[in-house]
Scaffold this active site. Structure first.
Site, PDB file in Angstrom:
ATOM      1  N   GLN A 115      13.786 -13.703   5.812  1.00  0.00           N
ATOM      2  CA  GLN A 115      12.587 -14.519   5.617  1.00  0.00           C
ATOM      3  C   GLN A 115      12.284 -14.517   4.125  1.00  0.00           C
ATOM      4  O   GLN A 115      11.730 -13.564   3.596  1.00  0.00           O
ATOM      5  CB  GLN A 115      11.405 -13.955   6.412  1.00  0.00           C
ATOM      6  CG  GLN A 115      10.152 -14.808   6.316  1.00  0.00           C
ATOM      7  CD  GLN A 115       8.928 -14.139   6.931  1.00  0.00           C
ATOM      8  OE1 GLN A 115       8.877 -12.922   7.068  1.00  0.00           O
ATOM      9  NE2 GLN A 115       7.933 -14.941   7.290  1.00  0.00           N
TER      10      GLN A 115
ATOM     11  N   GLY B 216      -6.840  -7.941  15.843  1.00  0.00           N
ATOM     12  CA  GLY B 216      -7.059  -9.162  16.609  1.00  0.00           C
ATOM     13  C   GLY B 216      -7.495  -8.818  18.020  1.00  0.00           C
ATOM     14  O   GLY B 216      -7.131  -7.772  18.569  1.00  0.00           O
TER      15      GLY B 216
ATOM     16  N   ARG C 242       0.805  -1.224   0.000  1.00  0.00           N
ATOM     17  CA  ARG C 242       0.000   0.000   0.000  1.00  0.00           C
ATOM     18  C   ARG C 242       0.834   1.269   0.000  1.00  0.00           C
ATOM     19  O   ARG C 242       0.330   2.362  -0.256  1.00  0.00           O
ATOM     20  CB  ARG C 242      -0.946  -0.014   1.202  1.00  0.00           C
ATOM     21  CG  ARG C 242      -2.071  -1.048   1.084  1.00  0.00           C
ATOM     22  CD  ARG C 242      -2.809  -1.215   2.392  1.00  0.00           C
ATOM     23  NE  ARG C 242      -3.342   0.045   2.879  1.00  0.00           N
ATOM     24  CZ  ARG C 242      -3.783   0.233   4.122  1.00  0.00           C
ATOM     25  NH1 ARG C 242      -3.714  -0.768   5.009  1.00  0.00           N
ATOM     26  NH2 ARG C 242      -4.265   1.407   4.488  1.00  0.00           N
TER      27      ARG C 242
ATOM     28  N   LYS D 293       8.968  -0.933   3.275  1.00  0.00           N
ATOM     29  CA  LYS D 293       8.089  -0.130   4.128  1.00  0.00           C
ATOM     30  C   LYS D 293       8.798   0.380   5.376  1.00  0.00           C
ATOM     31  O   LYS D 293       8.652   1.548   5.751  1.00  0.00           O
ATOM     32  CB  LYS D 293       6.860  -0.951   4.528  1.00  0.00           C
ATOM     33  CG  LYS D 293       5.900  -0.218   5.452  1.00  0.00           C
ATOM     34  CD  LYS D 293       4.616  -0.973   5.690  1.00  0.00           C
ATOM     35  CE  LYS D 293       4.807  -2.260   6.419  1.00  0.00           C
ATOM     36  NZ  LYS D 293       3.513  -2.859   6.840  1.00  0.00           N
TER      37      LYS D 293
ATOM     38  N   TYR E 228      30.797  30.054   4.095  1.00  0.00           N
ATOM     39  CA  TYR E 228      30.872  28.601   4.212  1.00  0.00           C
ATOM     40  C   TYR E 228      32.119  28.253   5.006  1.00  0.00           C
ATOM     41  O   TYR E 228      33.237  28.606   4.615  1.00  0.00           O
ATOM     42  CB  TYR E 228      30.933  27.919   2.838  1.00  0.00           C
ATOM     43  CG  TYR E 228      31.235  26.444   2.961  1.00  0.00           C
ATOM     44  CD1 TYR E 228      30.267  25.562   3.431  1.00  0.00           C
ATOM     45  CD2 TYR E 228      32.496  25.938   2.644  1.00  0.00           C
ATOM     46  CE1 TYR E 228      30.544  24.211   3.577  1.00  0.00           C
ATOM     47  CE2 TYR E 228      32.780  24.587   2.791  1.00  0.00           C
ATOM     48  CZ  TYR E 228      31.803  23.735   3.252  1.00  0.00           C
ATOM     49  OH  TYR E 228      32.080  22.396   3.413  1.00  0.00           O
TER      50      TYR E 228
ATOM     51  N   THR F 198       3.562 -14.262  10.818  1.00  0.00           N
ATOM     52  CA  THR F 198       4.426 -13.712  11.858  1.00  0.00           C
ATOM     53  C   THR F 198       5.171 -14.782  12.647  1.00  0.00           C
ATOM     54  O   THR F 198       6.327 -14.573  13.044  1.00  0.00           O
ATOM     55  CB  THR F 198       3.587 -12.843  12.813  1.00  0.00           C
ATOM     56  OG1 THR F 198       2.418 -13.575  13.217  1.00  0.00           O
ATOM     57  CG2 THR F 198       3.153 -11.553  12.136  1.00  0.00           C
TER      58      THR F 198
ATOM     59  N   SER G   4      36.130  40.413   4.680  1.00  0.00           N
ATOM     60  CA  SER G   4      35.050  39.953   3.808  1.00  0.00           C
ATOM     61  C   SER G   4      35.592  39.417   2.488  1.00  0.00           C
ATOM     62  O   SER G   4      36.584  39.918   1.951  1.00  0.00           O
ATOM     63  CB  SER G   4      34.086  41.109   3.525  1.00  0.00           C
ATOM     64  OG  SER G   4      33.488  41.561   4.718  1.00  0.00           O
TER      65      SER G   4
END
Length: 450
Positions: A75, A140, A15, A22, A348, A81, A387
């Protein structure tokens, strides 16, 4: 109790509509997998095992970059699971402590919650993390018998009566390691999804006369991320909680909703953070600091009383001592700025050390990269860099030295010396007027020709 973490991170996350696994999608500047690992790390685990699947190379690289001691197992087929947890068996062979199963896409579980699970395991054989859901939806359900957890039933397999239960399963489980794998061996896939559910170990344990219980937490801790929309909401929820915590700790955020924080951002009390400031990973800001609007900080340390910004960028390795001033459109990278030094405008400073009370003029650049190697610039205490000075590293400017504006400094400057390196100025009277007349005539000729 000795602890081992098993973090499940094998899913593709269809998704998400992404080539990136993910669990590597970021929240607060870091992959959600790292959030899960760090939550468990507060238990000082003896072992940590990540079970990877889709994008295993990317998951391995991200995990080992965070902690090279974590073990990665694969896996190859996603069969549920329980099957995923079983892949950690060899990595934990001989381990006799608690195994704690976490999920790489559930990034917000608090360390205090995991500590309560560990404590509960001293009184029970299996501990499951549950939560009271406002909308139980397709979670669940935890079927309790008093204080005992009788079984966990997946939504697809639940009866109408069981679906009325609001105490839901987070998936997080604690169990003695050897017992966990023994129970997993008894799990089958005779269910609606034909998967090997880790949740089945509770009913198996109870059938053997073992005990199981549930520890509960706030629902937000158990949020799993499965889509870009959920990722965005998780980011917003994280930021809201992190901002609220800073305000409670005595940090002023003048426009809280515009400040973005990383998982590990630390800001001391009485600091002021102006609007539109972004903190990347690895930032510590001490007390009494002002970070002005539109600044970006990452991998840096800012000491007490310093001022940063507006529009400043502090990159990894930037170390600011007390009362340093870093001004607008200044970038600092891998540089140590000593107490009271100022880099106020358009500069910088990279791969450098700046001495106490030194003043870096507008437009100064440490030219630190030759296309292959990085080189260091040292500027002594009290030095004044004019400068638009170009400092060609490696180079050292002595304490109290001065460089003239517009200079290109290619060799070391002694303390208290003045260094000038400019092409001689040439002036030709009347030449500007003649040049403009020539150019205008040329332009008019071109226009007539067209």
């Amino acid at each position: 109790m000795k602890t081992a973490l098993i973090i499940l991170a094998a899913g593709k996350g269809t998704r998400m509509n992404s080539d990136l696994p993910k669990v590597l999608h970021p929240i607060a500047g870091e992959p959600m997998l790292i959030h899960a690992i760090e939550a468990g790390s507060t238990l000082d685990p003896d072992h940590s095992v990540v079970v990877a699947g889709y994008g295993v190379k990317d998951v391995r690289a991200a995990t080992l970059a965070h902690d090279p001691d974590i073990k990665i197992v694969e896996q190859e087929k996603q069969l549920g699971t329980a099957h995923a947890v079983a892949q950690a068996r060899d990595a934990l062979k001989g381990f006799d402590g608690m195994a704690l199963v976490l999920y790489g896409d559930t990034p917000f579980i608090r360390s205090e919650t995991l500590e309560r699970m560990r404590d509960a395991l001293s009184q029970s054989d299996v501990v499951v993390l549950g939560f009271e859901a406002v909308d139980p939806a397709r979670y669940g359900r935890l079927v309790m018998d008093g204080q005992q957890l009788d079984r966990i039933v997946e939504f697809k397999d639940a009866s109408d009566e069981e679906r009325m239960i609001t105490l839901c399963n987070s998936g997080v489980v604690a169990c003695k390691s050897d017992l966990l794998f023994d129970l997993i061996d008894a799990v089958d896939n005779k269910n609606a999804s034909e998967e090997y559910y880790l949740t089945d170990i509770v009913e198996i344990a109870r059938s053997r006369g073992l005990t199981a219980t549930a520890v509960t937490c706030d629902e937000w801790e158990t949020v799993g991320i499965n889509s870009r929309a959920e990722l965005a909401k998780a980011e917003a929820d994280f930021q809201a909680r992190a901002r609220a915590a800073l305000l409670e700790d005595g940090v002023t955020l003048t426009a809280p909703e515009t400040v973005f924080l990383a998982r590990d951002t630390v800001i001391g009390r009485d600091s002021l953070i102006e609007p539109n400031v972004v903190f990347g990973p690895g930032v510590t800001v001490e007390s009494g600091v002002k970070v002005r609007a539109f600044s970006h900080l990452e991998g840096c340390h800012v000491s007490r009383g310093s001022i940063v910004g507006p529009y400043a960028r502090l990159r990894p390795g930037a170390e600011l001592a007390e009362h340093v001033k870093i001004g607008n459109f200044v970038e600092i990278k891998n540089a140590q700025i000593a107490e009271g030094a100022k880099v106020n405008h358009l500069s910088y400073i990279g791969d450098a050390t700046i001495g106490a009370e030194a003043n870096i003029g507008a437009g100064t650049i440490t030219c630190n990269y030759d296309g292959v190697m990085k080189h260091h610039t040292h500027i002594g205490a009290g030095a004044f860099i004019g400068s638009n000075t170009m400092l060609i590293a490696p180079v050292s400017i002595g304490a109290g030295a001065l460089t003239g504006s517009g200079s290109v400094i290619t060799s070391d400057v002694e303390p208290d010396a003045l260094a000038l390196s400019r092409a001689p100025q040439v002036e030709k009277p009347g030449m500007a007027r003649k040049m403009f007349e020539m150019l205008k005539a040329k332009k008019a000729k071109q226009q007539r020709g067209s």
